[in-house]
Design a protein around this motif. Structure first.
Motif: not given
Length: 190
Positions: A77-106
């Motif tokens: 509720q109240y969030k208008l955007h969402g960010v999803t990362r493909g499996g290779k992105v999660k693997e390649q950028y582990q600890f560098k492009l985090t779910s916590d950071q993306l959630d904070a941006v949204v």
């Protein structure tokens, strides 16, 4: 950039297309902005079918990051955007492009409150195009694009909080997002 119902102004759409192409050219990671049709409900079959079609049509795969925008983009509720990362992105950028950071941006830029804050007249989000909605989408996409570029450089700057505006601009300039004078002028006016 896929905008099913023209939520986003043409100038903002052009800017987002440039941003997505420049991020991919600089990093090899595909970045997409998708605005599904309003009739497609979050977690519903219509949205699933629509996104499956878009995935095939534009080439979204495991090496992609997708920013879904609009009132049906996130079940929260109240969030208008969402960010999803493909499996290779999660693997390649582990600890560098985090779910916590993306959630904070949204949470900072991609909510109905943010759209209201960004609208010149303070107009609330009503499910229709507005300058505040455009700015919200652009700021989320810039943050995500800058963090992909930084993650590619092995930086851990994008781990908890959104980046400062000056840092985002610096990173975007380093990958030539703002090289075109028309794009730069439009972005400066936003």
């Amino acid at each position: 950039m896929v905008d099913a119902e023209n939520y986003i102004a043409p100038e903002a759409r052009t800017y987002l297309e440039v941003l997505c192409k420049k991020v991919e050219a600089a990093t090899g990671t595909k970045l997409f902005v998708v605005a599904p049709p309003r009739k497609a409900l979050p977690n519903g079959d219509d949205l699933t079918d629509y996104l499956r079609d878009v995935k095939k049509r534009v080439g979204i795969d495991k090496s992609s990051v997708v920013i879904n925008v609009g009132s049906n983009a996130s079940p929260k509720q109240y969030k208008l955007h969402g960010v999803t990362r493909g499996g290779k992105v999660k693997e390649q950028y582990q600890f560098k492009l985090t779910s916590d950071q993306l959630d904070a941006v949204v949470s900072r830029f991609g909510t109905s409150d943010a759209v209201q804050r960004f609208n010149p007249q303070g107009e609330k989000w009503r499910g229709r195009p507005s300058p505040g909605f455009d700015k919200s989408v652009v700021l989320v996409a810039e943050q995500v694009g800058a963090c992909i570029a930084l993650a590619r450089r092995r930086s851990t700057e994008c781990n908890i909080q959104p980046l400062a505006e000056d840092r985002v601009r610096e990173v975007l300039e380093s990958i030539d997002v703002l090289a075109n004078s028309e794009v730069r002028a439009w972005r400066a006016a936003l």
